[in-house]
Scaffold this motif. Structure first.
Motif, mmCIF file in Angstrom:
data_model
loop_
_atom_site.group_PDB
_atom_site.id
_atom_site.type_symbol
_atom_site.label_atom_id
_atom_site.label_comp_id
_atom_site.label_asym_id
_atom_site.label_seq_id
_atom_site.Cartn_x
_atom_site.Cartn_y
_atom_site.Cartn_z
ATOM 1 N N UNK A 16 47.582 11.177 -35.676
ATOM 2 C CA UNK A 16 47.539 9.877 -36.335
ATOM 3 C C UNK A 16 46.409 9.009 -35.794
ATOM 4 N N UNK A 17 46.134 9.084 -34.506
ATOM 5 C CA UNK A 17 45.009 8.331 -33.948
ATOM 6 C C UNK A 17 43.685 8.811 -34.538
ATOM 7 N N UNK A 18 43.563 10.129 -34.697
ATOM 8 C CA UNK A 18 42.359 10.689 -35.306
ATOM 9 C C UNK A 18 42.217 10.234 -36.751
ATOM 10 N N UNK A 19 43.300 10.286 -37.509
ATOM 11 C CA UNK A 19 43.257 9.870 -38.914
ATOM 12 C C UNK A 19 42.951 8.382 -39.055
ATOM 13 N N UNK A 20 43.520 7.559 -38.189
ATOM 14 C CA UNK A 20 43.246 6.116 -38.248
ATOM 15 C C UNK A 20 41.769 5.846 -38.009
ATOM 16 N N UNK A 21 41.186 6.523 -37.040
ATOM 17 C CA UNK A 21 39.758 6.327 -36.773
ATOM 18 C C UNK A 21 38.891 6.817 -37.929
ATOM 19 N N UNK A 22 39.266 7.925 -38.533
ATOM 20 C CA UNK A 22 38.514 8.432 -39.686
ATOM 21 C C UNK A 22 38.607 7.445 -40.852
ATOM 22 N N UNK A 23 39.813 6.937 -41.125
ATOM 23 C CA UNK A 23 39.976 5.983 -42.231
ATOM 24 C C UNK A 23 39.291 4.652 -41.939
ATOM 25 N N UNK A 24 39.123 4.305 -40.679
ATOM 26 C CA UNK A 24 38.430 3.064 -40.339
ATOM 27 C C UNK A 24 36.945 3.152 -40.687
ATOM 28 N N UNK A 25 36.357 4.334 -40.569
ATOM 29 C CA UNK A 25 34.938 4.498 -40.884
ATOM 30 C C UNK A 25 34.696 4.855 -42.351
ATOM 31 N N UNK A 26 35.732 5.196 -43.089
ATOM 32 C CA UNK A 26 35.585 5.615 -44.479
ATOM 33 C C UNK A 26 34.983 4.554 -45.400
ATOM 34 N N UNK A 27 35.309 3.273 -45.276
ATOM 35 C CA UNK A 27 34.698 2.279 -46.174
ATOM 36 C C UNK A 27 33.179 2.209 -46.089
ATOM 37 N N UNK A 73 29.547 7.419 -40.704
ATOM 38 C CA UNK A 73 30.938 7.850 -40.884
ATOM 39 C C UNK A 73 31.085 9.368 -41.009
ATOM 40 N N UNK A 74 30.080 10.029 -41.543
ATOM 41 C CA UNK A 74 30.155 11.490 -41.657
ATOM 42 C C UNK A 74 30.133 12.136 -40.279
ATOM 43 N N UNK A 75 29.235 11.680 -39.423
ATOM 44 C CA UNK A 75 29.138 12.236 -38.074
ATOM 45 C C UNK A 75 30.390 11.906 -37.262
ATOM 46 N N UNK A 76 30.887 10.681 -37.380
ATOM 47 C CA UNK A 76 32.097 10.299 -36.650
ATOM 48 C C UNK A 76 33.281 11.130 -37.113
ATOM 49 N N UNK A 77 33.402 11.360 -38.408
ATOM 50 C CA UNK A 77 34.498 12.170 -38.938
ATOM 51 C C UNK A 77 34.437 13.595 -38.412
ATOM 52 N N UNK A 115 35.325 13.652 -34.669
ATOM 53 C CA UNK A 115 36.754 13.482 -34.413
ATOM 54 C C UNK A 115 37.541 14.740 -34.766
ATOM 55 N N UNK A 116 37.163 15.406 -35.838
ATOM 56 C CA UNK A 116 37.847 16.652 -36.214
ATOM 57 C C UNK A 116 37.582 17.729 -35.165
ATOM 58 N N UNK A 117 36.338 17.836 -34.723
ATOM 59 C CA UNK A 117 36.006 18.819 -33.685
ATOM 60 C C UNK A 117 36.731 18.493 -32.381
ATOM 61 N N UNK A 118 36.816 17.221 -32.043
ATOM 62 C CA UNK A 118 37.526 16.810 -30.837
ATOM 63 C C UNK A 118 39.005 17.159 -30.919
ATOM 64 N N UNK A 119 39.580 17.001 -32.073
ATOM 65 C CA UNK A 119 40.997 17.358 -32.278
ATOM 66 C C UNK A 119 41.210 18.854 -32.076
ATOM 67 N N UNK A 120 40.329 19.652 -32.634
ATOM 68 C CA UNK A 120 40.454 21.104 -32.496
ATOM 69 C C UNK A 120 40.309 21.517 -31.033
ATOM 70 N N UNK A 121 39.319 20.961 -30.351
ATOM 71 C CA UNK A 121 39.099 21.314 -28.942
ATOM 72 C C UNK A 121 40.267 20.843 -28.082
ATOM 73 N N UNK A 122 40.765 19.638 -28.332
ATOM 74 C CA UNK A 122 41.839 19.104 -27.496
ATOM 75 C C UNK A 122 43.157 19.845 -27.690
ATOM 76 N N UNK A 123 43.346 20.490 -28.809
ATOM 77 C CA UNK A 123 44.595 21.204 -29.042
ATOM 78 C C UNK A 123 44.496 22.697 -28.752
ATOM 79 N N UNK A 124 43.299 23.228 -28.574
ATOM 80 C CA UNK A 124 43.165 24.666 -28.340
ATOM 81 C C UNK A 124 42.466 24.977 -27.022
ATOM 82 N N UNK A 125 41.223 24.559 -26.874
ATOM 83 C CA UNK A 125 40.418 24.978 -25.737
ATOM 84 C C UNK A 125 40.843 24.318 -24.425
#
Length: 104
Positions: A14-25, A41-45, A48-58
């Protein structure tokens, strides 16, 4: 090492999604402003997605191998890998640079 990210998977998501939606406008800006700011916003998105994958796997995998055989804190365990790093930094404490750029 796997239990921590598993327990925190929803808040991290949810923290990742909130940050992505904050940059979407910024993607929806009109005219020249859009072409100027579109990459942010594209780079931030993607970051954040890459950070989520790394934080949950690697990171849990790395923790599993680095902390293998270590007792938990509730069993009287202590952090053992970083003691050498802390002692080295304490030994070098006197060699820091002062504000004028000279070694003490």
């Amino acid at each position: 090492a796997w239990l921590g990210p598993w327990k925190l998977r929803r808040p991290i998501l949810f923290a990742t999604l909130i940050n992505i939606f904050a940059f979407l406008p910024l993607v929806l800006l009109p005219g020249d402003k859009k072409s100027f700011i579109y990459a942010l916003p594209v780079v931030v998105t993607f970051a954040l997605i890459a950070s989520r994958i790394v934080s949950m796997t690697f990171i849990p995998l790395l923790g599993y191998y680095l902390l293998r055989g270590q007792r938990g804190f509730d069993e009287g365990g202590e952090v053992r890998r970083f003691v050498a790093v802390v002692s080295m930094s304490e030994e070098r404490r006197g060699r820091r640079l002062n504000p004028r750029g000279r070694c003490r």
